[in-house]
Design a protein around this motif. Structure first.
Motif, PDB file in Angstrom:
ATOM      1  N   ASP A  61       4.340  10.269  -2.220  1.00  0.00           N
ATOM      2  CA  ASP A  61       5.542   9.453  -2.416  1.00  0.00           C
ATOM      3  C   ASP A  61       5.625   8.361  -1.351  1.00  0.00           C
ATOM      4  O   ASP A  61       6.268   7.333  -1.559  1.00  0.00           O
ATOM      5  CB  ASP A  61       6.791  10.342  -2.304  1.00  0.00           C
ATOM      6  CG  ASP A  61       6.740  11.481  -3.300  1.00  0.00           C
ATOM      7  OD1 ASP A  61       6.887  11.204  -4.495  1.00  0.00           O
ATOM      8  OD2 ASP A  61       6.517  12.643  -2.880  1.00  0.00           O
ATOM      9  N   ASP A  85       3.383   0.746  -4.988  1.00  0.00           N
ATOM     10  CA  ASP A  85       4.650   1.362  -5.402  1.00  0.00           C
ATOM     11  C   ASP A  85       5.140   2.386  -4.376  1.00  0.00           C
ATOM     12  O   ASP A  85       5.910   3.279  -4.693  1.00  0.00           O
ATOM     13  CB  ASP A  85       4.492   2.044  -6.771  1.00  0.00           C
ATOM     14  CG  ASP A  85       3.495   3.193  -6.705  1.00  0.00           C
ATOM     15  OD1 ASP A  85       2.734   3.284  -5.720  1.00  0.00           O
ATOM     16  OD2 ASP A  85       3.478   4.008  -7.640  1.00  0.00           O
ATOM     17  N   LEU A  87       6.582   3.757  -0.395  1.00  0.00           N
ATOM     18  CA  LEU A  87       7.172   3.517   0.916  1.00  0.00           C
ATOM     19  C   LEU A  87       6.033   3.506   1.931  1.00  0.00           C
ATOM     20  O   LEU A  87       5.225   4.450   1.973  1.00  0.00           O
ATOM     21  CB  LEU A  87       8.146   4.655   1.282  1.00  0.00           C
ATOM     22  CG  LEU A  87       8.628   4.616   2.736  1.00  0.00           C
ATOM     23  CD1 LEU A  87       9.561   3.444   2.977  1.00  0.00           C
ATOM     24  CD2 LEU A  87       9.318   5.933   3.114  1.00  0.00           C
ATOM     25  N   ARG A 126       7.044  -0.960  -0.123  1.00  0.00           N
ATOM     26  CA  ARG A 126       8.349  -0.999   0.569  1.00  0.00           C
ATOM     27  C   ARG A 126       8.136  -0.619   2.031  1.00  0.00           C
ATOM     28  O   ARG A 126       7.864   0.539   2.343  1.00  0.00           O
ATOM     29  CB  ARG A 126       9.329  -0.013  -0.105  1.00  0.00           C
ATOM     30  CG  ARG A 126       9.561  -0.296  -1.570  1.00  0.00           C
ATOM     31  CD  ARG A 126      10.552   0.660  -2.188  1.00  0.00           C
ATOM     32  NE  ARG A 126      10.116   2.045  -2.246  1.00  0.00           N
ATOM     33  CZ  ARG A 126       9.268   2.547  -3.132  1.00  0.00           C
ATOM     34  NH1 ARG A 126       8.734   1.759  -4.068  1.00  0.00           N
ATOM     35  NH2 ARG A 126       8.939   3.823  -3.107  1.00  0.00           N
ATOM     36  N   ASP A 158      14.643  -3.348   2.756  1.00  0.00           N
ATOM     37  CA  ASP A 158      14.650  -2.839   1.384  1.00  0.00           C
ATOM     38  C   ASP A 158      15.546  -1.587   1.342  1.00  0.00           C
ATOM     39  O   ASP A 158      15.287  -0.607   2.060  1.00  0.00           O
ATOM     40  CB  ASP A 158      13.193  -2.493   1.026  1.00  0.00           C
ATOM     41  CG  ASP A 158      13.041  -2.013  -0.396  1.00  0.00           C
ATOM     42  OD1 ASP A 158      12.259  -2.629  -1.139  1.00  0.00           O
ATOM     43  OD2 ASP A 158      13.683  -0.996  -0.770  1.00  0.00           O
ATOM     44  N   ASP A 159      16.577  -1.624   0.518  1.00  0.00           N
ATOM     45  CA  ASP A 159      17.533  -0.503   0.483  1.00  0.00           C
ATOM     46  C   ASP A 159      16.868   0.817   0.100  1.00  0.00           C
ATOM     47  O   ASP A 159      17.164   1.862   0.667  1.00  0.00           O
ATOM     48  CB  ASP A 159      18.669  -0.789  -0.515  1.00  0.00           C
ATOM     49  CG  ASP A 159      19.597  -1.866   0.010  1.00  0.00           C
ATOM     50  OD1 ASP A 159      19.531  -2.191   1.219  1.00  0.00           O
ATOM     51  OD2 ASP A 159      20.383  -2.408  -0.799  1.00  0.00           O
ATOM     52  N   ARG A 160      15.971   0.746  -0.895  1.00  0.00           N
ATOM     53  CA  ARG A 160      15.309   1.992  -1.318  1.00  0.00           C
ATOM     54  C   ARG A 160      14.434   2.541  -0.189  1.00  0.00           C
ATOM     55  O   ARG A 160      14.425   3.742   0.083  1.00  0.00           O
ATOM     56  CB  ARG A 160      14.474   1.714  -2.575  1.00  0.00           C
ATOM     57  CG  ARG A 160      13.873   2.974  -3.148  1.00  0.00           C
ATOM     58  CD  ARG A 160      13.255   2.691  -4.513  1.00  0.00           C
ATOM     59  NE  ARG A 160      12.342   3.748  -4.869  1.00  0.00           N
ATOM     60  CZ  ARG A 160      11.376   3.631  -5.768  1.00  0.00           C
ATOM     61  NH1 ARG A 160      11.229   2.495  -6.440  1.00  0.00           N
ATOM     62  NH2 ARG A 160      10.566   4.635  -6.024  1.00  0.00           N
ATOM     63  N   GLU A 163      16.590   4.413   2.272  1.00  0.00           N
ATOM     64  CA  GLU A 163      16.922   5.799   1.872  1.00  0.00           C
ATOM     65  C   GLU A 163      15.711   6.716   2.078  1.00  0.00           C
ATOM     66  O   GLU A 163      15.834   7.837   2.561  1.00  0.00           O
ATOM     67  CB  GLU A 163      17.318   5.839   0.393  1.00  0.00           C
ATOM     68  CG  GLU A 163      18.685   5.248   0.130  1.00  0.00           C
ATOM     69  CD  GLU A 163      18.926   5.046  -1.366  1.00  0.00           C
ATOM     70  OE1 GLU A 163      18.281   5.711  -2.191  1.00  0.00           O
ATOM     71  OE2 GLU A 163      19.777   4.201  -1.683  1.00  0.00           O
ATOM     72  N   GLU A 164      14.545   6.205   1.715  1.00  0.00           N
ATOM     73  CA  GLU A 164      13.338   7.044   1.793  1.00  0.00           C
ATOM     74  C   GLU A 164      12.952   7.338   3.243  1.00  0.00           C
ATOM     75  O   GLU A 164      12.575   8.462   3.585  1.00  0.00           O
ATOM     76  CB  GLU A 164      12.184   6.347   1.064  1.00  0.00           C
ATOM     77  CG  GLU A 164      12.411   6.237  -0.427  1.00  0.00           C
ATOM     78  CD  GLU A 164      11.384   5.323  -1.097  1.00  0.00           C
ATOM     79  OE1 GLU A 164      10.855   5.727  -2.142  1.00  0.00           O
ATOM     80  OE2 GLU A 164      11.108   4.216  -0.597  1.00  0.00           O
TER      81      GLU A 164
END
Ligand SMILES: NC(=O)c1ccc[n+]([C@@H]2O[C@H](COP(=O)([O-])OP(=O)(O)OC[C@H]3O[C@@H](n4cnc5c(N)ncnc54)[C@H](OP(=O)(O)O)[C@@H]3O)[C@@H](O)[C@H]2O)c1
Length: 211
Positions: A61, A85, A87, A126, A158-160, A163-164
């Motif tokens: 991931d 795709d 993090l 990201r 990057d907001d995502r 979070e990650e």
């Protein structure tokens, strides 16, 4: 969840152990195969050694590029497709070391490794700069601090990714605090005001203005 750790030297091995302690499954890869094998054996069945950097990304991931600044671009170029795709967490400071052991800054004052790495990544990756603010031994000894968790600062635009990376920082036993976008990442790196700083959440938020 699964994180790839590429580079199992001083900082990569600490990050890997901390993530594994928090329940993360790991895929390890390093030019130094022996260090990756030793680390995987120490962690146990939740860590596997990948055949190479590209293989480490299979099913991952996120990826931590725990590499010296001087090899980062080549490694990124070699795995650019599968990075698109993911993090991508980078702890690298812009430092080089010569044959005499002399350490020097590789970028002009005012330019951060975060800003340079952002330009090397493929579209869709990201980026979060994190896990590089503390020396490896201090990072190791500061996780799951009690009664108050120690803070690890991070930077991302990057907001995502935010979070990650917050999930990974918590998994490693720290409280995440955002410093700002990648343009703020120099504050985390060697010479920055948040580098080498162990603080709790309240002080961290006052230093970052609650970014
Ligand atoms: N050490 C710290 O206390 C610390 C603290 C904060 C931030 N950082 C940053 O973290 C980064 C890594 O530092 P470090 O001290 O962990 O360095 P390190 O001990 O030299 O570890 C780097 C690892 O990456 C491996 N590697 C080299 N080229 C590779 C490639 N092409 N593919 C996969 N693996 C490769 C190295 O293998 P070989 O040994 O075989 O080359 C080594 O295992 C640096 O940018 C540093 O600024 C370090």
């Amino acid at each position: 969840m699964t994180t790839a750790v590429i580079g199992t030297g001083a900082i990569g091995s600490v990050i890997a152990r901390q993530l594994a302690s928090g329940g993360e499954t790991l895929r390890l890869s390093s030019a130094d195969k022996e260090s990756a094998r030793t680390l995987a054996a120490e962690i146990g069945r939740t860590a596997v050694v990948a055949t190479d950097n590209r293989d480490a990304l299979q099913g991952a991931d996120a990826v931590v590029l725990a590499l010296r600044f001087t090899v980062l671009k080549d490694v990124i170029d070699g795995i650019a497709g599968p990075l698109a795709d993911k993090l991508v967490v980078v702890p690298s400071n812009p430092l080089g070391i010569d044959k005499q052991g002399k350490v020097s800054r590789l970028l002009p004052e005012g330019q951060s490794s975060g800003e340079v790495v952002a330009g090397w990544l493929p579209a869709g990756a990201r980026l979060a700069m994190a896990f590089g603010t503390l020396p490896a031994d201090l990072l190791e000894s500061s996780s799951n601090r009690s009664p108050e968790l120690a803070v690890l600062f991070y930077a991302t635009g990057d907001d995502r990714a935010g979070e990650e990376v917050e999930r990974l920082i918590r998994t490693a036993g720290f409280e995440p605090v955002k410093v700002g976008g990648i343009e703020q990442s120099g504050r985390l790196e060697v010479g920055g005001d948040l580098h080498d700083l162990i603080v709790g959440p309240a002080e961290a938020r006052s230093l970052t203005g609650g970014a």
